[in-house]
Design a protein around this motif. Sequence first.
Motif, short mmCIF file in Angstrom:
data_model
loop_
_atom_site.label_atom_id
_atom_site.label_comp_id
_atom_site.label_asym_id
_atom_site.label_seq_id
_atom_site.Cartn_x
_atom_site.Cartn_y
_atom_site.Cartn_z
N ASP A 8 -38.91 -26.80 -27.88
CA ASP A 8 -40.31 -26.67 -27.18
C ASP A 8 -41.12 -25.51 -27.74
O ASP A 8 -41.89 -24.88 -26.60
CB ASP A 8 -40.27 -26.91 -25.82
N ASP A 41 -39.10 -30.78 -30.51
CA ASP A 41 -40.55 -29.99 -30.36
C ASP A 41 -40.78 -28.58 -30.93
O ASP A 41 -41.25 -27.81 -30.30
CB ASP A 41 -41.09 -30.18 -29.00
N ASN A 79 -40.52 -35.25 -28.89
CA ASN A 79 -41.20 -36.37 -28.79
C ASN A 79 -42.62 -36.31 -29.58
O ASN A 79 -43.38 -37.07 -29.98
CB ASN A 79 -41.98 -36.60 -27.09
N HIS A 114 -32.89 -33.76 -26.69
CA HIS A 114 -34.25 -33.15 -26.42
C HIS A 114 -34.58 -33.20 -24.87
O HIS A 114 -34.98 -32.28 -24.34
CB HIS A 114 -35.23 -33.81 -27.19
N HIS A 195 -37.67 -30.29 -23.45
CA HIS A 195 -38.69 -31.00 -23.07
C HIS A 195 -39.45 -30.95 -21.72
O HIS A 195 -40.74 -31.10 -21.69
CB HIS A 195 -38.11 -32.53 -22.99
MN MN Z 1 -40.82 -32.80 -25.47
#
Ligand code: MN
Length: 244
Positions: A8, A41, A79, A114, A195
């Motif tokens: 992230d 991410d 994502n 994730h 996440h």
């Molecule tokens: Mn994410």
Amino acid sequence: MSTLFISDLHLEQSRPQVTKAFLRFLFNQAAHADALYILGDLFEAWIGDDDDSEYLQHIKEALLRYSESGVPTYFIHGNRDFLVGEKFAEETGIVLLQESTVVNLYDEPVLLMHGDTLCTRDVEYLAFREQVRSQQWQDQMLQQPLAVRRQLAEKLRAESRSMGSMKAEDIMDVTPEQVVSVMEQDKVQKLIHGHTHRPNRHDLTVNNQPGERIVLGDWEETGWYLSVKPDHWDLVSFPIPPTK
Ligand code: MN
Ligand code: OKV
């Protein structure tokens, strides 16, 4: 002797302070790690390995220098960067892992992911995810010109921002029962994911034994990494200085 985990960072050109902090992290704290795992991410948006922006070129070169220095480096899609592909892997020396992977960490099996698939109360997101993770959708997407993909990515980001602000806090967090379920399925006492942007360590009972879930943090004014040594797990935070 330590294995490091991050996620992230949401790297993008408009976040030079986080970009700088990441490059410094690679060649300082992570320089002599046994391995580095990036749990999704890493990028704010990935529109295909054929994106030839100078910014991404620079990051890919740094990642290649890093992995070639001898630290095995692994990546699980998030994502935002689910379109990262084998070309990126080859260009950086990074190994792409399955979305749910059990690794042996100093003789202990540990589940890595994730974390978006743990948020099972967000039914709308999971339907969206299934669509964009399908081979058919991805093939079709990657056939579009970069400019079209860039626009769609922008549109999806705007959509996610407006939807995210509407959703209740608990819908956006992991479902505790799902955590136990995946840990029992994979017979592990430890789970590491990102996440949710809620960095923390959670004790739990799983497989009738004590277990732990470690949530990595997003990088903004603070950077985060998990350091795992044979008998010592440490969720570390550090300040990211603003760029003047
Ligand atoms: Mn994410
Ligand atoms: C999460 C939802 C977006 C629902 C797409 C390239 C591609 C990035 C993307 C960026 C935004 C998804 C991936 C997000 C949930 C949405 C929209 C609806 C129903 C591309 C780069 F493939 F198009 F080229 N995006 N995200 N939605 O913020 O995770 O939940 S997202």
